[in-house]
Scaffold this active site. Structure first.
Site, PDB file in Angstrom:
ATOM      1  N   HIS A   1       0.842  -1.194   0.000  1.00  0.00           N
ATOM      2  CA  HIS A   1       0.000   0.000   0.000  1.00  0.00           C
ATOM      3  C   HIS A   1       0.877   1.244   0.000  1.00  0.00           C
ATOM      4  CE1 HIS A   1      -2.393   3.138   2.347  1.00  0.00           C
ATOM      5  NE2 HIS A   1      -2.987   3.058   1.175  1.00  0.00           N
ATOM      6  N   SER A   2       0.557   2.189  -0.877  1.00  0.00           N
ATOM      7  CA  SER A   2       1.280   3.454  -0.939  1.00  0.00           C
ATOM      8  C   SER A   2       2.775   3.206  -1.150  1.00  0.00           C
ATOM      9  CB  SER A   2       1.003   4.272   0.331  1.00  0.00           C
ATOM     10  OG  SER A   2       1.546   5.570   0.237  1.00  0.00           O
ATOM     11  N   MET A   3       3.616   3.768  -0.286  1.00  0.00           N
ATOM     12  CA  MET A   3       5.059   3.594  -0.439  1.00  0.00           C
ATOM     13  C   MET A   3       5.490   2.155  -0.201  1.00  0.00           C
ATOM     14  SD  MET A   3       6.309   6.444  -1.423  1.00  0.00           S
ATOM     15  CE  MET A   3       8.053   6.126  -1.203  1.00  0.00           C
TER      16      MET A   3
END
Length: 1127
Positions: free
Chosen positions: A295-297
């Site tokens: 998720h995300s980074m």
């Protein structure tokens, strides 16, 4: 001769003034020359000089300035240096001219001055910012449709994954998820999946997806013998606790996490080899790879793992990412994060550029990027595009609004718990796993097709149709009275099912191959289509006459359907079931509001005529035996009727809009391609109007359904009961690198409109640019501009201040310098940058009515040369000529922000000054109003040296230099407070100069502070989790030493000397260079601005050393022997 205090003039210069006056007055003849001489005499006299005023002047004598000058001229005395020559100007003009000059002088020195131009500029900037903010918050907002998810989470921590396995064991932790009441055994038993949280994310974010996987296996998979036979087993979800590390701001933290995760993968795989930790079937091969979900980074960390030295080959072959900024770093404030992005992206591109799979270390890899769309206000969804990293054969980008049965955008956090999305994700994971293989997944080509079928609409060219490659499995036997054959040229419409008391077959003849106009078959219904063996009311078959081959037996077929049971003299058809190719669409009725509202969807089939080769009939099997609500519409339509290409350019579209009328005999689905609509910076408003079906018997079966889509990335949006729609997209975006492969499909937006063709009425389609709605699209794409462009303005203003100071000895205030720059340098610079951007731009597509075919030719030619992935890094990141106006627009916005920050800083400084006055009282009368070591500084020289030494030592060993920088900002603020108090108490010109100088440098430090604060926050965050290991970066003493020396010098009250020789050009060039770099590369490489300003501070320190005599001889040599002492 004794040197005066810092900032004062020397006696030599004072005695030289009468000579200059006498020499000049001999050549003056007219009134203007006399006025100039008068002002020069006024300046030389000392009213503006750095010499302290006499006591009666500071006490506020009642004698006017003009009258005092007259008296001094009559008596031959001096108020400072040179008496006023009243013979130059008539007596009645003296007071007016001196009063006007005095007003100008006070305005240039006052930090609170604000001209009409400055005020108007600020007001206009504030109005534009207000429009942009209002647009971002309330216009072109996609509706939210996520349903909440629920779970009963339990986590088992692996305490034995300690420092023997990884050096980060004391900071990070590894957990196994189990769903309460469903699966509480903490031993591994299925297929390993590792979840990686993002920036400041929690390991508990895995709960929705892991819980859905547990329930889906428990309720569905384990009861499906076919699925178990295909290698489907439970998914073991692991999750990592990173203590909510901030990876988006710090590259070293990202690398640390990647190193830890590679060790975690090795540990996870070892669990399946341990019979005490695993209850997996021993007949199955041990897992050799792990599926990653980031998720995300966390998605960037997943890709970074493959570039780390401790990565074990082939332990990762599938990566799913959610709202991950793949294309570029979300912020460029840290050198390590920018370098890490460059390294991993180069590695992935280079791998796929390899000629053979043997040379490609990522040949087995599948990368799927899922983006939330415009609702994600944390990370621009444009950055989730992986087209510049992987080819379509190895990965793609899809938006959640595209995914069947999801059909909604979602924000950065909702993408983890959205119920519709987690169901789609879990089913996709089960589609690709195969426990019978050591790598636990199906081959790459099968994985990519499974993800396409699960995540894409099914109408994309890359989604393969199953019907053409399937063998006939249904033998359909028909009596003459059990079927009807529709005329070949007519549309088939069924308004209700079960009109007879037995199943009925409707046959549609398939046009022969090679039919003109590229015909295609389309079918839309509100009934679920039967797959092989299902017992629903509707089945669609594609048939050919049986036998296909001589001697073929009926046992070849999986199902025999006899209509009726007596098959004597009947027709037999060998058929293929089309349910595997069905496309799910959101239901569109007159009561529908949003695509995600729920309810039974529509089902759609679409085939090109080439997909139906060797088939003769489409069989619509109505299996209902009693009257049932439902409808079916099917037809063969030509491409010329169903596909419309609008060749209007963006310039004409902006001025006139687009309007077209669809004819009454329009097909079931009409496709409108608009190549000019490709930019993510523009939003549009679409209206669809058509009269209602007047005849009740011909009432529309459904309301118009609109789909807006682009193919790179895969973004679709559905609008049900479509009467109006807000059109915005994530197409061509600023700062985005080009794709690895050329997209041969026409660019721009395509609009698909499904409407009931039986209404036989026209339809009006109108499209116009939503100017105010487009303003809000600038926020997500250009918010990082305000980390760089303010330094452009600050550098120009500071340059003007130094220029005036070196010429006249007056360091004008920031506000006065801003006013002067608004008249000259700021407009000139942004005008030059605009012409530079136009020169570098290319009319990428149809802006000036260029046909889309030319764009395709340019794209094809571009692929023959090396792709420049950094081509959009300059300026505002776009080579689109249409958006030339963005540079002056952001220049105006930045000017307004800088003016506002200036006055806000003045307010804060003034408040602290009032508090400082109450706390500390300093008598200045003994020093004549001058800044001396006893009247200005608060610490001794020895104490300051010790402080500097300790600070540099700490930076080199324990703390990042950003910590020292934050301290320097506080010290500089304190210096500004003391200098402002001195200036207000004494009204001395030298103190006003110094106050303006320190205030301007404080503004420079404050605008560089946002570049340094994030790393400081990461360091403080590490301290809170007791991680005391120093950063391997950010300990370069030279990165902060000039800042320290300059701030320390200013804290002693020393004013920078005036430069009258060639050295003045160095200051000018340094400030111009800072402004130019901040404008051109500042957004992409913001971290470098700290170092450029650091170099500027080093130069100012050198100037201060010159004034102290340390470099006096060097200064004399550079300036050709002319030395002008400090004013």
């Amino acid at each position: 001769m004794r040197r005066k205090a810092s900032g004062s003039e020397t006696d030599n210069e004072s005695s030289a003034s009468p000579k200059k006056q006498s020499a000049s007055s001999n050549g003056k003849k007219n009134t203007d020359e006399k006025s100039d001489k008068l002002l020069q005499s006024y300046e030389d006299s000392g009213l503006h000089s750095n010499t302290p005023l006499k006591e009666e002047q500071r006490a506020g004598s009642n004698i006017g300035k003009a009258e005092a000058w007259k008296r001094s001229a009559a008596t031959g005395t001096s108020l400072g240096k040179t008496p006023l020559d009243t013979s130059l100007v008539p007596d009645h003009k003296v007071e007016n001219m001196l009063g006007h000059h005095y007003t100008q002088r006070m305005r240039s020195r006052s930090p609170w001055s604000c001209s009409i131009l400055t005020f108007a500029t600020t007001l206009l900037s504030a109005a534009l910012l207000g429009i942009i903010a209002q647009s971002f918050l309330s216009r072109q907002i996609d509706p939210k449709g996520c349903a909440m998810s629920y779970m009963r989470a339990a986590f088992a921590k692996f305490s034995d994954f300690d420092t023997e396995h990884t050096r980060f064991a004391s900071k990070y932790s590894l957990y196994l998820y189990r769903e309460g009441g469903i699966d509480e055994d903490t031993r591994v038993k299925g297929i390993p999946v590792l979840f990686i949280p993002g920036n400041a994310g929690s390991y508990k974010q895995v709960r929705p997806i892991a819980a859905e996987a547990a329930y889906y296996f428990h309720d569905v998979i384990q009861h499906d013998t076919n699925a178990l036979g295909a290698g489907k087993r439970a998914l073991d979800f692991f999750s990592v606790d990173f203590n909510e590390d901030i990876t988006a701001w710090h590259g070293q933290t990202l690398l640390d996490q990647a190193e830890y995760l590679n060790e975690a993968v090795a540990y996870i795989l070892s669990l399946y080899h341990n019979p005490h930790r695993s209850i997996r079937d021993p007949e199955l091969p041990d897992p050799s790879s792990v599926i990653l979900v980031g998720h995300s980074m966390g998605g960037i960390v997943a890709r970074t793992m493959l570039t780390m030295p401790n990565y074990q080959a082939n332990t990762i072959n599938t990566i799913l990412t959610l709202s991950t900024p793949h294309a570029r770093a979300p912020v460029s404030i840290d050198a390590e994060i920018v370098a890490t992005y460059a390294t991993i992206n180069k590695y992935w591109r280079k791998s796929y550029a390899a000629g053979t799979p043997e040379q490609n270390p990522l040949s087995h890899m599948t990368l799927i990027s899922i983006a939330g769309g415009a609702l994600d206000t944390i990370v621009p969804s444009d950055y989730a595009n992986v087209a510049s990293l992987v080819p379509e054969t190895h990965g793609f980008t899809v938006f959640t609004s595209t995914m069947p049965n999801v059909w909604t955008g979602m924000d950065h956090l909702a993408i983890m718990w959205c119920d519709q999305l987690r169901k789609s994700l879990v089913r996709a994971l089960y589609d690709v796993v195969d426990v019978g293989r050591p790598w636990q997944t199906r081959p790459r080509s099968e994985r990519i097709q499974a993800f396409r079928r699960r995540f894409l609409t099914g109408m994309e060219p890359v989604v393969e149709k199953k019907l053409p490659v399937e063998e006939p499995k249904t033998l359909l036997t028909l009596e003459d009275d059990s079927n009807t054959i529709e005329p070949q040229s007519e549309r088939f419409v069924l308004r209700s099912l079960g009109q007879s008391d037995r199943p009925k077959v409707h046959l549609m003849p398939i046009p022969p191959q090679g039919a003109p106009e590229g015909r295609k078959f389309t079918l839309l219904t509100d009934q679920k289509l039967d797959a092989l063996g299902d017992t629903n009311n509707l089945e669609i078959l594609f048939c050919s006459l049986y036998p296909l081959q001589a001697g073929q037996a009926s046992s070849f077929f999986s199902m025999n359907v006899d209509l009726p049971e007596s098959a004597v003299g009947s027709t037999r058809l060998a058929c293929k079931n089309a349910a595997s190719d069905v496309i799910v669409l959101p239901a569109s009725t007159t009561d529908s509001k949003n695509a995600f509202d729920g309810g039974d969807p529509f089902f759609y089939l679409q085939y090109n005529l080439g997909d139906l080769a060797e088939l003769q009939f489409v069989a619509v099997v109505d299996k209902a035996v009693e009257l049932t609500p439902g409808w079916v519409i099917a037809e063969f339509s030509s491409s010329s009727e169903a596909r419309i290409r609008n060749r209007m350019g963006l310039s004409r579209l902006l001025s006139n809009g687009m309007r077209m009328t669809l004819p009454p005999n329009k097909p079931l689905m009409t496709e409108i391609r608009i190549p000019a609509l490709h930019s993510s910076l523009l939003a549009y408003h679409l209206t669809i109007s058509s009269p209602e079906c007047g005849n009740v018997e011909k009432a529309a079966s459904f309301a118009p359904l609109l789909r807006q889509y682009i193919t790179q990335p895969h973004e679709s949006k559905y609008f049900v009961n479509a009467r109006s729609a807000n059109i915005n997209l994530h197409g061509v975006s600023p700062y985005m690198p080009p794709a690895l492969e050329a997209n041969l499909q026409a660019p721009g937006v395509t609009l698909q409109i499904w409407s009931d063709p039986t209404c036989n009425c026209t339809m009006e389609v109108a499209l116009k640019v939503d100017v105010f709605g487009s303003a809000g699209k600038l926020v997500m794409r250009y918010r990082t501009v305000f980390a760089a462009f303010p330094l452009v303005i600050i550098a120009l203003v500071l340059r003007k201040q130094f220029k005036v100071y070196d010429d006249l000895g007056v360091f004008i205030s920031f506000s006065e310098s801003m006013d002067r720059c608004l008249r000259t340098s700021i407009p000139m610079l942004f005008l030059s940058l605009t012409f530079f951007a136009i020169w570098m731009s290319q009319p990428a597509q149809d802006h000036w009515d260029v046909s889309s075919q030319s764009w395709l030719r340019q794209t094809a030619n571009a692929t023959q040369t090396a792709t420049d992935f950094a081509g959009n890094d300059l300026l505002l990141g776009s080579q689109d000529l249409f958006f030339w106006f963005l540079l002056p627009l952001f220049g105006l916005l930045t000017v307004g922000v800088c003016i506002a920050v200036n006055y806000a800083t003045l307010v804060v400084t003034y408040i602290f000054t009032l508090a400082y006055t109450q706390i500390r009282s300093v008598s200045l009368s003994s020093d004549g109003g001058r800044r001396t070591a006893t009247s200005f500084t608060v610490t001794s020289v020895r104490h300051r040296l010790i402080t500097i030494t300790l600070l540099l030592l700490a930076v080199s060993t324990a703390v990042p230099y950003q910590f020292a920088y934050a301290i320097l900002c506080v010290v500089q603020l304190a210096t500004c407070v003391r200098s402002l108090r001195l200036a207000e108490d004494t009204h001395s010109a030298q103190n006003v100069n110094f106050s303006n100088y320190t205030h301007s440098l404080l503004l420079v430090l404050l605008w560089v502070l946002p570049i340094n604060l994030p790393v400081l926050v990461v360091w403080v965050r590490n301290l809170t989790v007791h991680w005391l290991t120093p950063f391997t970066s950010h300990h370069n003493v030279l990165s902060v030493m000039p800042y320290i020396l300059l701030v320390e010098t200013l804290s002693t009250g020393r004013m920078v000397p005036r430069m009258t020789g060639r050295t003045r050009h160095v200051t000018n060039l340094l400030l111009l260079g800072l402004a130019f770099y901040a404008a051109v590369w500042g957004v992409t490489y913001a971290y470098r601005l700290h170092h450029i300003v650091n170099g500027l501070c080093a130069w100012l320190v050198v100037l201060h050393l010159m004034s102290d005599g340390v470099l006096r001889r060097l200064k004399a040599w550079v300036e050709g022997g002319h030395i002008k002492k400090r004013p």
